[in-house]
Design a protein around this motif. Structure first.
Motif, PDB file in Angstrom:
ATOM      1  N   VAL A 196      36.830  -3.644 -22.430  1.00 12.21           N
ATOM      2  CA  VAL A 196      37.476  -4.328 -23.544  1.00 12.21           C
ATOM      3  C   VAL A 196      36.448  -4.553 -24.648  1.00 12.21           C
ATOM      4  O   VAL A 196      35.436  -5.231 -24.448  1.00 12.21           O
ATOM      5  N   SER A 197      36.706  -3.980 -25.816  1.00 15.34           N
ATOM      6  CA  SER A 197      35.785  -4.121 -26.938  1.00 15.34           C
ATOM      7  C   SER A 197      35.929  -5.502 -27.571  1.00 15.34           C
ATOM      8  O   SER A 197      37.039  -6.010 -27.765  1.00 15.34           O
ATOM      9  N   ILE A 198      34.798  -6.081 -27.902  1.00 11.87           N
ATOM     10  CA  ILE A 198      34.772  -7.379 -28.566  1.00 11.87           C
ATOM     11  C   ILE A 198      35.216  -7.194 -30.014  1.00 11.87           C
ATOM     12  O   ILE A 198      34.694  -6.331 -30.728  1.00 11.87           O
ATOM     13  N   SER A 199      36.180  -7.983 -30.443  1.00 13.85           N
ATOM     14  CA  SER A 199      36.624  -7.920 -31.837  1.00 13.85           C
ATOM     15  C   SER A 199      37.039  -9.312 -32.304  1.00 13.85           C
ATOM     16  O   SER A 199      37.419 -10.165 -31.493  1.00 13.85           O
ATOM     17  N   GLU A 200      36.977  -9.520 -33.613  1.00 15.22           N
ATOM     18  CA  GLU A 200      37.369 -10.817 -34.162  1.00 15.22           C
ATOM     19  C   GLU A 200      38.858 -11.080 -33.937  1.00 15.22           C
ATOM     20  O   GLU A 200      39.257 -12.219 -33.698  1.00 15.22           O
ATOM     21  N   ALA A 201      39.670 -10.041 -34.006  1.00 15.30           N
ATOM     22  CA  ALA A 201      41.108 -10.235 -33.782  1.00 15.30           C
ATOM     23  C   ALA A 201      41.367 -10.719 -32.355  1.00 15.30           C
ATOM     24  O   ALA A 201      42.171 -11.631 -32.131  1.00 15.30           O
ATOM     25  N   ARG A 202      40.691 -10.128 -31.381  1.00 15.09           N
ATOM     26  CA  ARG A 202      40.893 -10.531 -29.990  1.00 15.09           C
ATOM     27  C   ARG A 202      40.300 -11.903 -29.719  1.00 15.09           C
ATOM     28  O   ARG A 202      40.780 -12.626 -28.841  1.00 15.09           O
ATOM     29  N   ARG A 203      39.268 -12.279 -30.456  1.00 15.31           N
ATOM     30  CA  ARG A 203      38.675 -13.616 -30.288  1.00 15.31           C
ATOM     31  C   ARG A 203      39.663 -14.734 -30.601  1.00 15.31           C
ATOM     32  O   ARG A 203      39.462 -15.873 -30.187  1.00 15.31           O
ATOM     33  N   GLN A 204      40.699 -14.432 -31.350  1.00 16.63           N
ATOM     34  CA  GLN A 204      41.693 -15.456 -31.663  1.00 16.63           C
ATOM     35  C   GLN A 204      42.459 -15.883 -30.422  1.00 16.63           C
ATOM     36  O   GLN A 204      43.014 -16.980 -30.369  1.00 16.63           O
ATOM     37  N   ALA A 205      42.491 -15.008 -29.409  1.00 15.87           N
ATOM     38  CA  ALA A 205      43.280 -15.292 -28.206  1.00 15.87           C
ATOM     39  C   ALA A 205      42.440 -15.545 -26.970  1.00 15.87           C
ATOM     40  O   ALA A 205      42.893 -16.226 -26.043  1.00 15.87           O
ATOM     41  N   VAL A 206      41.213 -14.996 -26.920  1.00 17.81           N
ATOM     42  CA  VAL A 206      40.381 -15.102 -25.720  1.00 17.81           C
ATOM     43  C   VAL A 206      38.918 -15.316 -26.105  1.00 17.81           C
ATOM     44  O   VAL A 206      38.532 -15.148 -27.263  1.00 17.81           O
ATOM     45  N   ASP A 207      38.112 -15.668 -25.124  1.00 17.17           N
ATOM     46  CA  ASP A 207      36.655 -15.707 -25.270  1.00 17.17           C
ATOM     47  C   ASP A 207      36.064 -14.398 -24.776  1.00 17.17           C
ATOM     48  O   ASP A 207      36.666 -13.704 -23.941  1.00 17.17           O
ATOM     49  N   PHE A 208      34.870 -14.079 -25.270  1.00 21.15           N
ATOM     50  CA  PHE A 208      34.108 -12.941 -24.776  1.00 21.15           C
ATOM     51  C   PHE A 208      32.710 -13.387 -24.376  1.00 21.15           C
ATOM     52  O   PHE A 208      32.131 -14.281 -25.001  1.00 21.15           O
ATOM     53  N   SER A 209      32.175 -12.732 -23.359  1.00 22.88           N
ATOM     54  CA  SER A 209      30.766 -12.911 -23.018  1.00 22.88           C
ATOM     55  C   SER A 209      29.931 -12.105 -23.999  1.00 22.88           C
ATOM     56  O   SER A 209      30.455 -11.390 -24.856  1.00 22.88           O
ATOM     57  N   SER A 210      28.619 -12.182 -23.867  1.00 22.46           N
ATOM     58  CA  SER A 210      27.742 -11.251 -24.559  1.00 22.46           C
ATOM     59  C   SER A 210      28.137  -9.825 -24.172  1.00 22.46           C
ATOM     60  O   SER A 210      28.643  -9.579 -23.075  1.00 22.46           O
ATOM     61  N   GLY A 211      27.888  -8.887 -25.054  1.00 21.56           N
ATOM     62  CA  GLY A 211      28.207  -7.505 -24.765  1.00 21.56           C
ATOM     63  C   GLY A 211      27.333  -6.934 -23.666  1.00 21.56           C
ATOM     64  O   GLY A 211      26.121  -7.150 -23.657  1.00 21.56           O
ATOM     65  N   TYR A 212      27.948  -6.187 -22.749  1.00 17.40           N
ATOM     66  CA  TYR A 212      27.178  -5.581 -21.664  1.00 17.40           C
ATOM     67  C   TYR A 212      27.047  -4.064 -21.821  1.00 17.40           C
ATOM     68  O   TYR A 212      26.404  -3.397 -21.021  1.00 17.40           O
ATOM     69  N   ALA A 259      20.443 -12.246 -19.412  1.00 11.94           N
ATOM     70  CA  ALA A 259      19.331 -12.132 -18.465  1.00 11.94           C
ATOM     71  C   ALA A 259      19.245 -10.722 -17.887  1.00 11.94           C
ATOM     72  O   ALA A 259      18.148 -10.174 -17.713  1.00 11.94           O
ATOM     73  N   LEU A 260      20.391 -10.130 -17.591  1.00 13.33           N
ATOM     74  CA  LEU A 260      20.407  -8.765 -17.067  1.00 13.33           C
ATOM     75  C   LEU A 260      19.923  -7.765 -18.114  1.00 13.33           C
ATOM     76  O   LEU A 260      19.327  -6.733 -17.778  1.00 13.33           O
ATOM     77  N   LYS A 261      20.191  -8.072 -19.373  1.00  9.07           N
ATOM     78  CA  LYS A 261      19.694  -7.213 -20.439  1.00  9.07           C
ATOM     79  C   LYS A 261      18.178  -7.348 -20.553  1.00  9.07           C
ATOM     80  O   LYS A 261      17.454  -6.351 -20.684  1.00  9.07           O
ATOM     81  N   THR A 262      17.701  -8.586 -20.468  1.00 11.92           N
ATOM     82  CA  THR A 262      16.270  -8.848 -20.610  1.00 11.92           C
ATOM     83  C   THR A 262      15.455  -8.252 -19.472  1.00 11.92           C
ATOM     84  O   THR A 262      14.369  -7.695 -19.686  1.00 11.92           O
ATOM     85  N   ASP A 263      15.947  -8.357 -18.247  1.00  4.86           N
ATOM     86  CA  ASP A 263      15.154  -7.878 -17.104  1.00  4.86           C
ATOM     87  C   ASP A 263      15.314  -6.381 -16.835  1.00  4.86           C
ATOM     88  O   ASP A 263      14.753  -5.843 -15.886  1.00  4.86           O
ATOM     89  N   GLY A 264      16.115  -5.693 -17.677  1.00 11.12           N
ATOM     90  CA  GLY A 264      16.236  -4.251 -17.560  1.00 11.12           C
ATOM     91  C   GLY A 264      17.331  -3.753 -16.640  1.00 11.12           C
ATOM     92  O   GLY A 264      17.522  -2.537 -16.492  1.00 11.12           O
ATOM     93  N   THR A 265      18.090  -4.675 -16.026  1.00 13.16           N
ATOM     94  CA  THR A 265      19.130  -4.259 -15.085  1.00 13.16           C
ATOM     95  C   THR A 265      20.222  -3.441 -15.768  1.00 13.16           C
ATOM     96  O   THR A 265      20.669  -2.414 -15.237  1.00 13.16           O
ATOM     97  N   GLN A 297      23.013   1.658 -16.594  1.00 11.06           N
ATOM     98  CA  GLN A 297      23.537   2.641 -17.544  1.00 11.06           C
ATOM     99  C   GLN A 297      22.964   4.025 -17.261  1.00 11.06           C
ATOM    100  O   GLN A 297      23.678   5.030 -17.312  1.00 11.06           O
ATOM    101  N   LYS A 298      21.679   4.070 -16.961  1.00  5.55           N
ATOM    102  CA  LYS A 298      21.060   5.349 -16.634  1.00  5.55           C
ATOM    103  C   LYS A 298      21.653   5.924 -15.354  1.00  5.55           C
ATOM    104  O   LYS A 298      21.838   7.141 -15.224  1.00  5.55           O
ATOM    105  N   GLN A 299      21.968   5.055 -14.411  1.00  3.31           N
ATOM    106  CA  GLN A 299      22.506   5.503 -13.128  1.00  3.31           C
ATOM    107  C   GLN A 299      23.928   6.031 -13.247  1.00  3.31           C
ATOM    108  O   GLN A 299      24.277   7.046 -12.632  1.00  3.31           O
ATOM    109  N   TYR A 300      24.751   5.355 -14.054  1.00  3.80           N
ATOM    110  CA  TYR A 300      26.167   5.682 -14.061  1.00  3.80           C
ATOM    111  C   TYR A 300      26.700   6.303 -15.358  1.00  3.80           C
ATOM    112  O   TYR A 300      27.749   6.953 -15.337  1.00  3.80           O
ATOM    113  N   LEU A 301      26.020   6.098 -16.476  1.00  4.27           N
ATOM    114  CA  LEU A 301      26.589   6.476 -17.763  1.00  4.27           C
ATOM    115  C   LEU A 301      25.670   7.409 -18.539  1.00  4.27           C
ATOM    116  O   LEU A 301      25.153   7.057 -19.594  1.00  4.27           O
TER     117      LEU A 301
END
Length: 289
Positions: free
Chosen positions: A124-140, A265-271, A276-280
């Motif tokens: 699910v892509s983060i967008s301002e329109a969708r933010r009107q109805a739901v919360d989003f975490s940081s992008g992964y 934290a997962l972004k910072t520690d390289g996880t 992404q390298k493993q699967y994408l």
């Protein structure tokens, strides 16, 4: 391939070190706009606002597609979004058995109203329109949209977006891919909406379409596993801030800040980069001009 057990163990160890430092301050999260939790134990397992204490209720659609999931089984820890979900769970102190999956249709995940999940993961892509109805975490995951076809089609050798103007294109309805197909490519024919990517693939096989617009990892899967002579035409030019996938939460959820903290934290520690390298893999996708 890195074992899930090693990933979870390493994530739990890292969580003990990172949680203290990350929770000590309370900057506003740039992606969600939600203040970060304060206090050393603000995101400890027993303090989280969950549907059921001690359990993470996670939603996703069915079928659960490669390469985001594997074998249509979100619970096996394989595929990028499944692996990230379990890494996030470990950051928050949950064992794999404490993550409970439920089926949630794509459009229902970010529709207005109460949710029966703690968070949903489904490209699910983060967008301002969708933010009107739901919360989003940081992008992964930073997303690129891509056009695919089959060898020999009228757009198989296209090098520019302009060369797609006469094409009959399709995309899953309600997705960023569908919006991009309409607004960035601007084909002369109406973009065909499909309830699922599988239906779009079938239409392409039946020559009812010239091409499909999807995110890049899904493009790799479709062209390699679902289509005979499948071909990636190219990635669409990036415009503005990068599109990102984020976990979806109920509007105003008290879990949003802690979930974003775990993703960061997962972004910072390289996880995230490792998974992404493993699967994408992103090799072999030309750029459209």
């Amino acid at each position: 391939m890195t074992s899930r057990a090693k990933l979870i163990r390493s994530s739990v160890v890292a969580a003990a070190v990172l949680m203290v430092g990350l929770a000590a301050c309370a900057p506003e999260n740039e992606t969600t706009g939600t203040p970060a939790p304060t206090g050393v134990d603000a995101c400890s397992k027993d303090k989280l606002a969950l549907r059921t204490a001690g359990t993470l209720a996670v939603g996703t659609d069915k079928p659960a597609y490669e390469p985001w999931f594997s074998k249509d089984d979100p619970s096996n820890g394989e595929g990028y979004e499944s692996a990230v979900t379990y890494a996030v769970a470990a950051k928050l102190g949950f064992a794999k058995a404490e993550v409970k999956w439920q089926t949630v249709q794509f459009n229902a995940a970010f529709a207005p109203g109460p949710k029966r999940f703690d968070f949903d993961v489904n490209q699910v892509s983060i967008s301002e329109a969708r933010r009107q109805a739901v919360d989003f975490s940081s992008g992964y995951y930073d997303v690129r949209q891509t056009v695919i076809t089959t060898a020999g089609s009228k757009i198989a050798n296209a090098k520019t977006v302009a060369e797609l103007a006469d094409a009959k294109l399709g995309a899953q309805v309600g997705t960023t891919s569908y919006t991009v197909a309409k607004d960035q490519i601007k084909p002369k024919q109406q973009v065909a909406p499909f309830d699922t990517n599988d239906l779009a693939v079938q239409a392409l096989k039946n020559k009812q379409l010239d091409g499909i617009v999807v995110d890049l990892p899904t493009a790799f899967y479709m062209t390699a596993a679902q289509l005979d002579n499948g071909k990636i035409v190219g990635q669409l030019p990036a415009t503005g801030a990068p599109e990102q996938f984020g976990f979806v939460l109920e509007k105003g959820s008290k879990l949003t800040g802690c979930l974003s903290q775990a993703v960061d934290a997962l972004k910072t520690d390289g996880t995230l980069a490792k998974l992404q390298k493993q699967y994408l893999t992103e090799e072999g996708a030309p750029e459209l001009s």
